[in-house]
Design an enzyme around this catalytic site. Structure first.
Site, PDB file in Angstrom:
ATOM      1  CG  HIS A 162       8.847   5.041   7.590  1.00 44.58           C
ATOM      2  ND1 HIS A 162       8.230   6.145   7.054  1.00 44.58           N
ATOM      3  CD2 HIS A 162      10.162   5.120   7.217  1.00 44.58           C
ATOM      4  CE1 HIS A 162       9.115   6.854   6.380  1.00 44.58           C
ATOM      5  NE2 HIS A 162      10.296   6.259   6.464  1.00 44.58           N
TER       6      HIS A 162
ATOM      7  CG  LEU B 197      -2.047   1.074   1.192  1.00 42.43           C
ATOM      8  CD1 LEU B 197      -3.201   0.632   2.083  1.00 42.43           C
ATOM      9  CD2 LEU B 197      -1.593   2.462   1.608  1.00 42.43           C
TER      10      LEU B 197
END
Length: 360
Positions: free
Chosen positions: A224, A120
């Site tokens: 992240h 994604l």
């Protein structure tokens, strides 16, 4: 915005996405030949007749209908960890004889045969309302349509913490225990099917977390910054972290039973009321609508709710009908995009699997 299955004409865009996403995004690496093979494999997977999930991979792209630019991508691997085991670190807490707690990381193999959602990525220039939600949720709508193609457990390996220069705090510590390679090189190798030797170089442990650098300890199980919205969406779907993290950046792996995923449960098949006009009013309740196909799968968002005379109907303007490639009488798959939404069906509502069985 239109979600559709990927084709070879999307290769240049997929390559650009692989470049933009940077180190650590191992499911898409900037290798044109490898990406072309991935696209071809996806196209064959959509065409294949499947009774049980094997090595199929399904890639979708999000297209801007005005300029036909690719806004982002999203994907599903039907069954992972069979040809190549999935290696993780398992985080454990034990109590010693003196009553002192000790946290460790131990290498393990897990999740063999599970379905994995992956790849994604929404390009920065296209980060607009509902685009990320559409990329995330459409995978679960597709699973609800075609449950035989997917395993009972669904996982997502989330990207761990690294900086803009491709440095991972966790790998900066681990490399001294394994092999002195930079993180960018490690992520490229780990994405290759013949690079099992790299994972086998990681000692089984256990590694004492307290003995690691402060920087490494701080990122274990963290994602992240660009991945935080994706993780938040998955947590809303019911995904949970069970203590397994990536071998190289310590990003968390989350899991959920397929049939317990919120968007799988909330998806349903309805009769299309074509040429309808009642969906023109903006109500603040966006709805994902899709056709029931596999290789010809298409989905989009309508910023309104069904308003047909019968509860099992979804009125669709002619333009949406054409966009999704629907003909009169074709069923429409629908999924509310927001949590607090009006009910699509009343007492006539059936379970998702009862409805979708007719779309196989």
């Amino acid at each position: 915005m239109l979600i559709r299955t990927i084709t070879l004409r999307d290769l240049d865009s997929l390559y650009q996405i692989a470049v933009e996403s940077g180190p650590g995004f191992t499911s898409l690496m900037p290798d044109r030949d490898a990406l072309a093979q991935k696209i071809e494999h996806s196209m064959k997977s959509f065409e294949r007749r499947v009774d049980n999930p094997t090595n199929e991979q399904y890639l979708f792209v999000l297209e801007d209908e005005h300029n036909h630019e690719i806004m982002g991508t999203t994907g599903i691997q039907a069954s992972v960890g069979l040809d190549r085991p999935l290696h993780h670190f398992k985080r454990d807490r034990t109590t010693g004889p003196a009553g002192l707690a000790r946290e460790t990381l131990t290498r393990c193999e897990h999740y063999a045969g599970c379905t994995e959602i992956c790849s994604l990525y929404l390009r920065p220039d296209y980060r607009q309302a509902n685009a990320g939600k559409l990329l995330s949720k459409v995978r679960f709508l597709f699973m609800a349509l075609h449950p035989k193609r997917f395993a009972n457990t669904v996982i997502a390996e989330m990207r761990g913490v690294s900086d803009t220069h491709g440095h991972s705090p966790f790998w900066n510590w681990l490399r001294h225990q394994v092999v002195d390679l930079d993180f960018s090189t490690v992520t490229q190798l780990s994405a290759q099917s013949d690079a099992r030797f790299l994972e086998q170089l990681v000692p089984p442990g256990p590694f004492d977390i307290a003995a690691m650098t402060i920087e490494a300890q701080a990122v274990i199980g963290q994602v992240h910054p660009d991945t935080r919205p994706a993780l938040h969406l998955l947590e809303q779907e019911g995904f949970r972290h069970r203590g397994l993290v990536d071998l190289f950046d310590a990003g968390p792996t989350v899991e959920c039973a397929r049939d317990a995923i919120t968007s799988v449960r909330n998806s349903g098949l309805y009769r299309g009321l074509y040429g309808g006009t009642r969906m023109t009013a903006h109500t603040g309740f966006p709805l994902i609508v899709a056709n029931g196909q596999c290789s010809g799968f298409r989905a989009t968002i309508i910023d309104s709710i069904p308003g047909g005379d019968e509860p099992e109907q979804v009125p669709l303007p002619t333009g949406i009908q054409r966009k999704l490639g629907l003909n009169g009488g074709d069923p429409v798959c629908a999924l509310p995009l927001v949590k607090n939404r009006p009910t699509l069906n009343t007492s006539d509502e059936m379970s998702a699997h009862q409805e979708f069985r007719h779309a196989q």
